[in-house]
Design an enzyme around this catalytic site. Structure first.
Site, PDB file in Angstrom:
ATOM      1  CD  GLU A 176       1.804   2.553   9.012  1.00 47.18           C
ATOM      2  OE1 GLU A 176       2.824   3.155   9.424  1.00 47.18           O
ATOM      3  OE2 GLU A 176       1.786   1.813   8.019  1.00 47.18           O
TER       4      GLU A 176
ATOM      5  CG  HIS B 282      -0.320  -0.071   2.524  1.00 45.68           C
ATOM      6  ND1 HIS B 282       0.191  -1.251   3.029  1.00 45.68           N
ATOM      7  CD2 HIS B 282      -0.078   0.866   3.462  1.00 45.68           C
ATOM      8  CE1 HIS B 282       0.700  -1.035   4.220  1.00 45.68           C
ATOM      9  NE2 HIS B 282       0.559   0.253   4.509  1.00 45.68           N
TER      10      HIS B 282
END
Length: 97
Positions: A45, A31
Site C-alpha cells: 500500500e 475498500h
C-alpha cells in the site's frame, strides 16, 4: 488470490486479483481486501500522505445510525447489535516519503 471491493459515491465494485495485478483506489474511498486463495497474500500500500489510518468496516458501521445500516444494507436488528462498538484504529502508521 485476493478479492478487493472499492466503495465509491457512484458504485461499489469488486475485483479479483492474482500476483502482479495493480489497483489504484481513488482518494477517500473505502475498500476491503479479502484473501480468497489457499496461501497468504502479500500487498503493498502506498499513500501520498504523512499519516494514514486503517479501520475495520465493522467499526465504521458500528458508529453509523442503525436505521441507515438497516435501510441501505437490508439487514436486521441482529446484524446491527453484533457490530463492534470499538473506535480505535486497527493500525496507524506514519509514512516517510
Amino acid at each position: 488470490m485476493a478479492k478487493v471491493t472499492v466503495f465509491t459515491v457512484q458504485a461499489t465494485r469488486t475485483f479479483n486479483f492474482v500476483a502482479g495485478d495493480v489497483l489504484v483506489v481513488p482518494r477517500n474511498c473505502g475498500h476491503y481486501i479479502e484473501n480468497i486463495g489457499d496461501e497468504p497474500i502479500e500487498m503493498l500500500e502506498i499513500f501520498k500522505s504523512p499519516k494514514f489510518e486503517e479501520f475495520s468496516l465493522n467499526q465504521w458501521l458500528a458508529v453509523t445510525p442503525p436505521t441507515l445500516i438497516k435501510d441501505h444494507l437490508h439487514v436486521g436488528d441482529e446484524f446491527v447489535k453484533a457490530l463492534d462498538k470499538g473506535h480505535t484504529p486497527i493500525r496507524s502508521a506514519a509514512a516517510k516519503l
